[in-house]
Design a protein around this motif. Structure first.
Motif, PDB file in Angstrom:
ATOM      1  N   UNK A   1       0.817  -1.217   0.000  1.00 40.57           N
ATOM      2  CA  UNK A   1       0.000   0.000   0.000  1.00 40.57           C
ATOM      3  C   UNK A   1       0.849   1.264   0.000  1.00 40.57           C
ATOM      4  N   UNK A   2       2.165   1.114   0.155  1.00 35.14           N
ATOM      5  CA  UNK A   2       3.031   2.285   0.237  1.00 35.14           C
ATOM      6  C   UNK A   2       3.732   2.594  -1.084  1.00 35.14           C
ATOM      7  N   UNK A   3       3.360   1.896  -2.157  1.00 31.76           N
ATOM      8  CA  UNK A   3       3.992   2.122  -3.447  1.00 31.76           C
ATOM      9  C   UNK A   3       3.107   3.026  -4.301  1.00 31.76           C
ATOM     10  N   UNK A   4       3.682   4.116  -4.784  1.00 29.78           N
ATOM     11  CA  UNK A   4       2.965   5.081  -5.599  1.00 29.78           C
ATOM     12  C   UNK A   4       3.776   5.414  -6.843  1.00 29.78           C
ATOM     13  N   UNK A   5       3.087   5.714  -7.935  1.00 26.19           N
ATOM     14  CA  UNK A   5       3.730   6.226  -9.137  1.00 26.19           C
ATOM     15  C   UNK A   5       2.730   7.128  -9.848  1.00 26.19           C
ATOM     16  N   UNK A   6       2.516   8.345  -9.292  1.00 28.18           N
ATOM     17  CA  UNK A   6       1.498   9.248  -9.856  1.00 28.18           C
ATOM     18  C   UNK A   6       1.679   9.543 -11.337  1.00 28.18           C
ATOM     19  N   UNK A   7       2.924   9.604 -11.807  1.00 30.26           N
ATOM     20  CA  UNK A   7       3.155   9.906 -13.218  1.00 30.26           C
ATOM     21  C   UNK A   7       2.567   8.837 -14.137  1.00 30.26           C
ATOM     22  N   UNK A   8       2.426   7.629 -13.603  1.00 27.66           N
ATOM     23  CA  UNK A   8       1.839   6.542 -14.384  1.00 27.66           C
ATOM     24  C   UNK A   8       0.389   6.283 -13.976  1.00 27.66           C
ATOM     25  N   UNK A   9      -0.168   7.173 -13.160  1.00 28.67           N
ATOM     26  CA  UNK A   9      -1.557   7.020 -12.761  1.00 28.67           C
ATOM     27  C   UNK A   9      -1.798   5.979 -11.691  1.00 28.67           C
ATOM     28  N   UNK A  10      -0.731   5.596 -10.965  1.00 27.34           N
ATOM     29  CA  UNK A  10      -0.872   4.602  -9.894  1.00 27.34           C
ATOM     30  C   UNK A  10      -0.802   5.312  -8.547  1.00 27.34           C
ATOM     31  N   UNK A  11      -1.902   5.265  -7.794  1.00 28.91           N
ATOM     32  CA  UNK A  11      -1.992   6.059  -6.568  1.00 28.91           C
ATOM     33  C   UNK A  11      -1.909   5.233  -5.292  1.00 28.91           C
ATOM     34  N   UNK A  12      -1.435   3.992  -5.408  1.00 31.90           N
ATOM     35  CA  UNK A  12      -1.165   3.215  -4.206  1.00 31.90           C
ATOM     36  C   UNK A  12      -2.410   2.735  -3.496  1.00 31.90           C
ATOM     37  N   UNK A  13      -2.269   2.464  -2.227  1.00 28.79           N
ATOM     38  CA  UNK A  13      -3.370   1.951  -1.419  1.00 28.79           C
ATOM     39  C   UNK A  13      -3.652   2.841  -0.230  1.00 28.79           C
ATOM     40  N   UNK A  21     -11.811   3.613  -1.388  1.00 29.60           N
ATOM     41  CA  UNK A  21     -12.952   3.611  -2.310  1.00 29.60           C
ATOM     42  C   UNK A  21     -13.450   5.028  -2.599  1.00 29.60           C
ATOM     43  N   UNK A  22     -13.726   5.855  -1.585  1.00 31.49           N
ATOM     44  CA  UNK A  22     -14.079   7.240  -1.904  1.00 31.49           C
ATOM     45  C   UNK A  22     -12.936   8.005  -2.565  1.00 31.49           C
ATOM     46  N   UNK A  23     -11.689   7.650  -2.238  1.00 29.45           N
ATOM     47  CA  UNK A  23     -10.559   8.292  -2.907  1.00 29.45           C
ATOM     48  C   UNK A  23     -10.564   7.946  -4.396  1.00 29.45           C
ATOM     49  N   UNK A  24     -10.868   6.696  -4.706  1.00 26.52           N
ATOM     50  CA  UNK A  24     -10.944   6.288  -6.099  1.00 26.52           C
ATOM     51  C   UNK A  24     -12.054   7.011  -6.841  1.00 26.52           C
ATOM     52  N   UNK A  25     -13.185   7.190  -6.157  1.00 25.34           N
ATOM     53  CA  UNK A  25     -14.283   7.936  -6.767  1.00 25.34           C
ATOM     54  C   UNK A  25     -13.859   9.390  -6.993  1.00 25.34           C
ATOM     55  N   UNK A  26     -13.082   9.934  -6.076  1.00 25.13           N
ATOM     56  CA  UNK A  26     -12.590  11.303  -6.223  1.00 25.13           C
ATOM     57  C   UNK A  26     -11.640  11.443  -7.393  1.00 25.13           C
ATOM     58  N   UNK A  27     -10.759  10.457  -7.579  1.00 20.31           N
ATOM     59  CA  UNK A  27      -9.859  10.478  -8.728  1.00 20.31           C
ATOM     60  C   UNK A  27     -10.669  10.401 -10.018  1.00 20.31           C
ATOM     61  N   UNK A  28     -11.707   9.567 -10.028  1.00 20.97           N
ATOM     62  CA  UNK A  28     -12.569   9.459 -11.204  1.00 20.97           C
ATOM     63  C   UNK A  28     -13.288  10.777 -11.474  1.00 20.97           C
ATOM     64  N   UNK A  29     -13.665  11.483 -10.405  1.00 20.59           N
ATOM     65  CA  UNK A  29     -14.299  12.800 -10.577  1.00 20.59           C
ATOM     66  C   UNK A  29     -13.329  13.761 -11.269  1.00 20.59           C
ATOM     67  N   UNK A  30     -12.068  13.708 -10.849  1.00 23.33           N
ATOM     68  CA  UNK A  30     -11.045  14.556 -11.480  1.00 23.33           C
ATOM     69  C   UNK A  30     -10.884  14.202 -12.949  1.00 23.33           C
ATOM     70  N   UNK A  31     -10.901  12.891 -13.260  1.00 19.34           N
ATOM     71  CA  UNK A  31     -10.779  12.466 -14.652  1.00 19.34           C
ATOM     72  C   UNK A  31     -11.971  12.951 -15.476  1.00 19.34           C
ATOM     73  N   UNK A  32     -13.170  12.868 -14.907  1.00 17.97           N
ATOM     74  CA  UNK A  32     -14.364  13.330 -15.616  1.00 17.97           C
ATOM     75  C   UNK A  32     -14.286  14.835 -15.852  1.00 17.97           C
ATOM     76  N   UNK A  47      -9.472   2.622 -11.888  1.00 19.42           N
ATOM     77  CA  UNK A  47      -9.775   1.294 -11.350  1.00 19.42           C
ATOM     78  C   UNK A  47      -9.523   1.340  -9.840  1.00 19.42           C
ATOM     79  N   UNK A  48     -10.572   1.128  -9.052  1.00 20.10           N
ATOM     80  CA  UNK A  48     -10.491   1.185  -7.600  1.00 20.10           C
ATOM     81  C   UNK A  48     -10.663  -0.217  -7.036  1.00 20.10           C
TER      82      UNK A  48
END
Length: 227
Positions: A1-13, A21-32, A47-48
């Motif tokens: 859960x501590x691995x992140x790579x924002x440049x590749x769209x991977x936001x960890x756990x 789950x709400x964080x994933x929905x928030x990222x999807x809101x940003x994408x929309x 993908x959450x």
């Protein structure tokens, strides 16, 4: 859960059960927002991933509700490995997990999570659904956990025979390897070389992490704003 790579769209756990789950929905809101308001052509989907044990948490259903209302491009993926920590799914969850989105109008399906090709195909179907502007999608991956939930979990709630039976009959890596050998002519030595290369890369990353200097105390204030 501590691995992140924002440049590749991977936001960890996340360390809190179901908080991702709400964080994933928030990222999807940003994408929309990027797609609809800013007019960006890259129709990205979030993908959450959710464990079966987290599926009974309240924020999951709150996220489903908001994602459906706002037609967010998010695929909720339930990793059902049959045990939430040490409790089997039938003892903790009523009904089918892949149907949990139905009250919100979110379509879903159950997938053989131990079949590489089935997972890839289902992921594409779900992503295409989101990119078509139809809102969220739910996938339940029927998979299995060979070991305990953590280092302190001896997994005595199931037999060794059960684990070995799944490993011998459904292991996703072994199934994919057999398919590639039978249908694409790859040799066993090829997979041994890949396995050695992956282990070497992982060991190198671990050594670099252990040798890296500790951050300065000033880092405690990074992204922290006084009230």
């Amino acid at each position: 859960m501590h691995m992140f790579e924002p440049e590749k769209g991977f936001w960890g756990g996340h360390g809190i059960v179901a908080a991702q789950v709400p964080l994933g929905a928030g990222i999807a809101f940003a994408r929309k927002y990027e797609n609809d308001v800013l007019g960006q052509a890259n129709q990205r989907v979030c993908f959450t991933l959710i464990g079966d044990g987290a599926m009974n948490a309240g924020q999951v259903f709150e996220s489903f509700n908001m994602a459906a209302l706002w037609q967010l491009p998010v695929v909720f993926v339930i990793e059902n490995n049959q045990y939430g920590m040490g409790t089997s799914v039938p003892r903790a969850a009523a009904g089918e997990l892949w149907k949990r989105g139905e009250p919100f109008g979110i379509p879903g399906e159950k997938v053989d999570g131990m079949d590489f090709l089935a997972v890839a195909e289902a992921g594409k179907r779900a992503a295409d659904h989101c990119r078509a502007g139809k809102g969220p999608y739910l996938l339940e991956m029927d998979t299995y956990r060979y070991r305990g939930h953590s280092m302190s979990d001896p997994a005595k709630y199931r037999t060794r025979e059960d684990v070995e039976c799944v490993r011998e009959s459904r292991d996703p890596i072994a199934r994919l390897q057999k398919l590639l050998m039978d249908q694409h002519g790859l040799s066993e030595s090829y997979f041994e070389e890949v396995d050695d290369a992956v282990k070497a890369a992982v060991n190198q990353c671990a050594e670099e992490a252990l040798a890296a200097p500790l951050p300065s105390e000033a880092e405690l204030w990074t992204d922290v704003y006084p009230g």
